[in-house]
Design an enzyme around this catalytic site. Structure first.
Site, mmCIF file in Angstrom:
data_model
loop_
_atom_site.group_PDB
_atom_site.id
_atom_site.type_symbol
_atom_site.label_atom_id
_atom_site.label_comp_id
_atom_site.label_asym_id
_atom_site.label_seq_id
_atom_site.Cartn_x
_atom_site.Cartn_y
_atom_site.Cartn_z
ATOM 1 N N TRP A 7 30.192 -8.468 27.241
ATOM 2 C CA TRP A 7 29.483 -8.853 28.473
ATOM 3 C C TRP A 7 30.335 -8.578 29.683
ATOM 4 O O TRP A 7 31.479 -8.790 29.798
ATOM 5 C CB TRP A 7 29.086 -10.337 28.467
ATOM 6 C CG TRP A 7 28.422 -10.661 29.769
ATOM 7 C CD1 TRP A 7 27.205 -10.204 30.187
ATOM 8 C CD2 TRP A 7 28.938 -11.440 30.856
ATOM 9 N NE1 TRP A 7 26.941 -10.649 31.462
ATOM 10 C CE2 TRP A 7 27.977 -11.411 31.905
ATOM 11 C CE3 TRP A 7 30.117 -12.151 31.052
ATOM 12 C CZ2 TRP A 7 28.173 -12.063 33.120
ATOM 13 C CZ3 TRP A 7 30.309 -12.807 32.245
ATOM 14 C CH2 TRP A 7 29.343 -12.767 33.283
ATOM 15 N N GLU B 76 41.298 -10.991 34.122
ATOM 16 C CA GLU B 76 40.618 -12.268 34.353
ATOM 17 C C GLU B 76 40.442 -13.084 33.076
ATOM 18 O O GLU B 76 40.224 -14.282 33.161
ATOM 19 C CB GLU B 76 39.296 -12.089 35.110
ATOM 20 C CG GLU B 76 38.206 -11.394 34.349
ATOM 21 C CD GLU B 76 36.945 -11.193 35.193
ATOM 22 O OE1 GLU B 76 37.067 -10.808 36.364
ATOM 23 O OE2 GLU B 76 35.850 -11.426 34.663
ATOM 24 N N ARG C 79 45.238 -9.229 37.230
ATOM 25 C CA ARG C 79 44.224 -10.044 37.917
ATOM 26 C C ARG C 79 44.001 -11.358 37.180
ATOM 27 O O ARG C 79 42.880 -11.732 36.894
ATOM 28 C CB ARG C 79 42.929 -9.235 37.963
ATOM 29 C CG ARG C 79 42.437 -8.954 39.359
ATOM 30 C CD ARG C 79 41.090 -8.263 39.310
ATOM 31 N NE ARG C 79 40.033 -9.108 39.778
ATOM 32 C CZ ARG C 79 39.258 -9.831 39.012
ATOM 33 N NH1 ARG C 79 39.397 -9.870 37.711
ATOM 34 N NH2 ARG C 79 38.301 -10.553 39.569
ATOM 35 N N GLU D 184 40.557 -12.122 45.205
ATOM 36 C CA GLU D 184 39.095 -12.149 45.250
ATOM 37 C C GLU D 184 38.637 -13.418 45.968
ATOM 38 O O GLU D 184 39.216 -14.492 45.792
ATOM 39 C CB GLU D 184 38.561 -12.164 43.809
ATOM 40 C CG GLU D 184 37.055 -12.161 43.690
ATOM 41 C CD GLU D 184 36.591 -12.143 42.231
ATOM 42 O OE1 GLU D 184 37.345 -12.601 41.353
ATOM 43 O OE2 GLU D 184 35.485 -11.659 41.976
ATOM 44 N N GLU E 58 38.139 -2.287 37.967
ATOM 45 C CA GLU E 58 38.535 -3.547 37.310
ATOM 46 C C GLU E 58 38.044 -3.628 35.871
ATOM 47 O O GLU E 58 36.894 -3.269 35.591
ATOM 48 C CB GLU E 58 37.937 -4.674 38.143
ATOM 49 C CG GLU E 58 38.131 -6.064 37.587
ATOM 50 C CD GLU E 58 37.543 -7.084 38.566
ATOM 51 O OE1 GLU E 58 37.623 -6.870 39.798
ATOM 52 O OE2 GLU E 58 36.977 -8.076 38.090
ATOM 53 N N ARG F 243 34.197 -5.324 47.153
ATOM 54 C CA ARG F 243 33.836 -4.905 45.800
ATOM 55 C C ARG F 243 32.378 -4.497 45.810
ATOM 56 O O ARG F 243 31.535 -5.219 46.360
ATOM 57 C CB ARG F 243 34.056 -6.074 44.846
ATOM 58 C CG ARG F 243 33.788 -5.746 43.408
ATOM 59 C CD ARG F 243 33.879 -6.979 42.534
ATOM 60 N NE ARG F 243 32.560 -7.469 42.209
ATOM 61 C CZ ARG F 243 32.281 -8.257 41.161
ATOM 62 N NH1 ARG F 243 33.249 -8.659 40.361
ATOM 63 N NH2 ARG F 243 31.054 -8.652 40.921
ATOM 64 N N HIS G 29 33.738 -4.743 34.134
ATOM 65 C CA HIS G 29 33.445 -5.911 33.281
ATOM 66 C C HIS G 29 33.539 -5.606 31.795
ATOM 67 O O HIS G 29 32.667 -5.996 31.003
ATOM 68 C CB HIS G 29 32.075 -6.502 33.634
ATOM 69 C CG HIS G 29 32.101 -7.988 33.749
ATOM 70 N ND1 HIS G 29 31.629 -8.804 32.767
ATOM 71 C CD2 HIS G 29 32.549 -8.810 34.722
ATOM 72 C CE1 HIS G 29 31.784 -10.070 33.135
ATOM 73 N NE2 HIS G 29 32.350 -10.100 34.315
ATOM 74 N N TYR H 207 25.212 -7.234 35.367
ATOM 75 C CA TYR H 207 26.227 -8.231 35.736
ATOM 76 C C TYR H 207 26.773 -7.960 37.136
ATOM 77 O O TYR H 207 26.872 -6.818 37.565
ATOM 78 C CB TYR H 207 27.397 -8.177 34.730
ATOM 79 C CG TYR H 207 28.228 -6.936 34.942
ATOM 80 C CD1 TYR H 207 27.820 -5.723 34.425
ATOM 81 C CD2 TYR H 207 29.367 -6.977 35.737
ATOM 82 C CE1 TYR H 207 28.513 -4.565 34.680
ATOM 83 C CE2 TYR H 207 30.074 -5.814 36.000
ATOM 84 C CZ TYR H 207 29.640 -4.617 35.467
ATOM 85 O OH TYR H 207 30.337 -3.481 35.743
ATOM 86 N N ASP I 239 33.991 -3.483 39.635
ATOM 87 C CA ASP I 239 34.245 -4.225 38.400
ATOM 88 C C ASP I 239 33.429 -3.619 37.261
ATOM 89 O O ASP I 239 32.195 -3.587 37.322
ATOM 90 C CB ASP I 239 33.838 -5.701 38.615
ATOM 91 C CG ASP I 239 34.255 -6.590 37.462
ATOM 92 O OD1 ASP I 239 34.775 -6.076 36.454
ATOM 93 O OD2 ASP I 239 34.046 -7.821 37.574
HETATM 94 C C1 CS2 Z 1 33.834 -11.480 37.566
HETATM 95 C C2 CS2 Z 1 33.596 -12.933 37.286
HETATM 96 O O1 CS2 Z 1 34.775 -12.206 39.593
HETATM 97 C C3 CS2 Z 1 34.778 -11.332 38.736
HETATM 98 O O2 CS2 Z 1 35.478 -10.351 38.787
HETATM 99 O O3 CS2 Z 1 34.225 -10.681 36.534
HETATM 100 O O4 CS2 Z 1 32.439 -13.258 38.003
HETATM 101 C C4 CS2 Z 1 33.416 -13.357 35.832
HETATM 102 O O5 CS2 Z 1 32.286 -12.785 35.283
HETATM 103 C C5 CS2 Z 1 33.322 -14.858 35.767
HETATM 104 O O6 CS2 Z 1 34.428 -15.427 36.413
HETATM 105 C C6 CS2 Z 1 33.222 -15.340 34.334
HETATM 106 O O7 CS2 Z 1 33.359 -16.697 34.284
HETATM 107 MG MG MG Z 2 35.735 -9.241 37.047
#
Ligand code: CS2
Ligand code: MG
Length: 402
Positions: free
Chosen positions: A402, A262, A283, A339, A236, A147, A212, A159, A210
């Site tokens: 976020w 997620e 996911r 992951e 993602e 990733r 996000h 992030y 990602d």
């Molecule tokens: C992220 C995570 O792993 C991922 O794909 O999106 O780090 C996510 O931000 C955290 O699990 C939030 O708790």
């Molecule tokens: Mg993620």
């Protein structure tokens, strides 16, 4: 085989984790992860106040019935707190069943469908050169999927970008820190990053990214289209998925595959996404999507629509969750990718386990049950520390996802 004890263990070895440990009258124990990042104590209290009293005296062999009892019996269905609590019970009961049968849990789920679980690592850095170096490290270690996340020029804190040594951890201050986001700067930057990465590593390395939940569907469509030449394995969480039909708009414009899930906690969160084939990978996780029982139901449903699994495996999911995920990953027919962000050493000490990484694959434990435990004495040395995920604002101050 009755349950005689149920302990809710909150510990912070490097970060906060909530674990449920069940004990049967024969002394067999089972563990389940109940960690909900930034909201840990809500699940711990849901378990101690509302679930533990219902477990004492129940037959530990009745996994499905216990799941239905906790889900339908609460009247208030779904939601991350409830579903993480149910997941912890469910995972612990599968652990117990495996130990009683003398088999690793994946054998109870139908046995192996593959030799190893392909995992992806996180290559991230502020700069493109930095990310190329990180990705090269992963390739050297045998990873087949990476990733890629980078800083965005003009934004100070993005992030998923690992600022320094040690394990990446987004949760920090008890009161959330704030970051600033610009969709324009991001959309302008990302395609050039992937052009460099593809050029450097050639066509065979699986590349992922990602988003996000930062984009609207039409913005995500533009990103997907601009990434098509670099043949990503997935993009993602391109947009928040509460509006499932919004993904039709993304699909109409791009062939870049999409992974979501997620933050899902139930099959209903992806019913339309899956049945309309609006995504390619679900996911979700064992801990947030109702345990092994419910996540397998989601993956079986997804299989009908050519949708594969893409298990979330960030470090805020404990080694108990990862151990459980691997038993599912190895057994289901429609596995996609898992992951893998290795935990901090101190986390691994508190959660001794026997899953292992080799040549780009994770291998589930061969021990009876899940092959993971919690060292309660050691856990007690790391008391809970409040920590929250950051929030995100646009340049004009508007609160953004976020
Ligand atoms: C992220 C995570 O792993 C991922 O794909 O999106 O780090 C996510 O931000 C955290 O699990 C939030 O708790
Ligand atoms: Mg993620």
């Amino acid at each position: 085989m009755r349950i005689v004890d149920a302990r809710v263990i909150v510990t912070c070895p490097g970060r906060n984790f909530v674990t449920l440990k069940l004990v049967t009258e024969d002394g067999v124990t089972g563990v389940g992860d109940a960690t909900l990042n930034g909201r840990e104590l809500a699940v711990a209290s849901y378990l101690s106040e509302h679930v533990v009293p219902l477990l004492i005296g129940r037959d530990a062999a009745r996994i499905e019935d216990t799941w239905q009892y906790l889900y339908k019996g609460a009247y208030w269905r779904r939601g991350p707190v409830t579903m993480s609590a149910i997941a912890a019970v469910d995972t612990a009961l599968w652990d117990i069943k495996g130990k009683v049968a003398g088999l690793p849990v994946y054998q109870l789920l139908g046995g192996r469908s593959r030799e190893g679980v392909t995992v992806y690592g996180h290559a991230s850095a502020d700069t493109v050169d930095g990310v190329l170096a990180r990705a090269a490290d992963f390739v050297r270690q045998g990873y087949r999927a990476v990733r890629v996340q980078t800083g965005v020029p003009g934004l100070s804190d993005v992030y998923g970008v690992h600022a320094g040594p040690g394990v990446y951890e987004p949760a920090g201050a008890a009161v959330p820190t704030e970051a600033v986001w610009s969709t324009e700067r991001y959309l302008d930057h990302v395609p050039a990053v992937f052009a460099r990465v593809r050029e450097e590593f050639g066509p065979h390395l699986k590349l992922l990214h990602d988003v996000h939940h930062r984009l609207t569907p039409i913005e995500a469509a533009r990103l997907g289209k601009s990434l098509e030449p670099y043949a990503l394995t997935w993009m993602e969480d391109p947009a928040p998925a509460e509006l499932q039909e919004g993904f039709r708009l993304i699909r109409r414009h791009t062939t870049t595959p999409i992974a979501v899930g997620e933050v899902f906690n139930s099959i209903w969160d992806c019913q339309r996404l899956v049945s309309e084939q609006l995504v390619d990978y679900v996911r979700a996780t064992v801990v947030h999507a109702g345990g092994i029982t419910h996540l397998r139901r989601i993956f079986d449903f997804a299989a009908l629509y050519h949708v594969r699994s893409g298990s979330h495996g960030a470090t805020d999911l404990s080694p108990v969750c990862l151990a459980a995920a691997l038993h599912l990953d190895i057994s289901i027919p429609n596995f996609g990718l898992q992951e893998y962000m290795p935990h901090a050493e101190v986390t691994d000490e508190v959660f001794p386990h026997t899953y292992r990484f080799a040549e780009g694959y994770l291998h589930p434990s061969e021990e009876p049950g899940l092959g993971v435990d919690i060292d309660e004495e050691l856990a007690a040395r790391y008391p809970y520390k409040p920590a929250a995920l950051p929030v995100n604002r646009l340049e004009d101050g508007t609160l953004h996802s976020w």
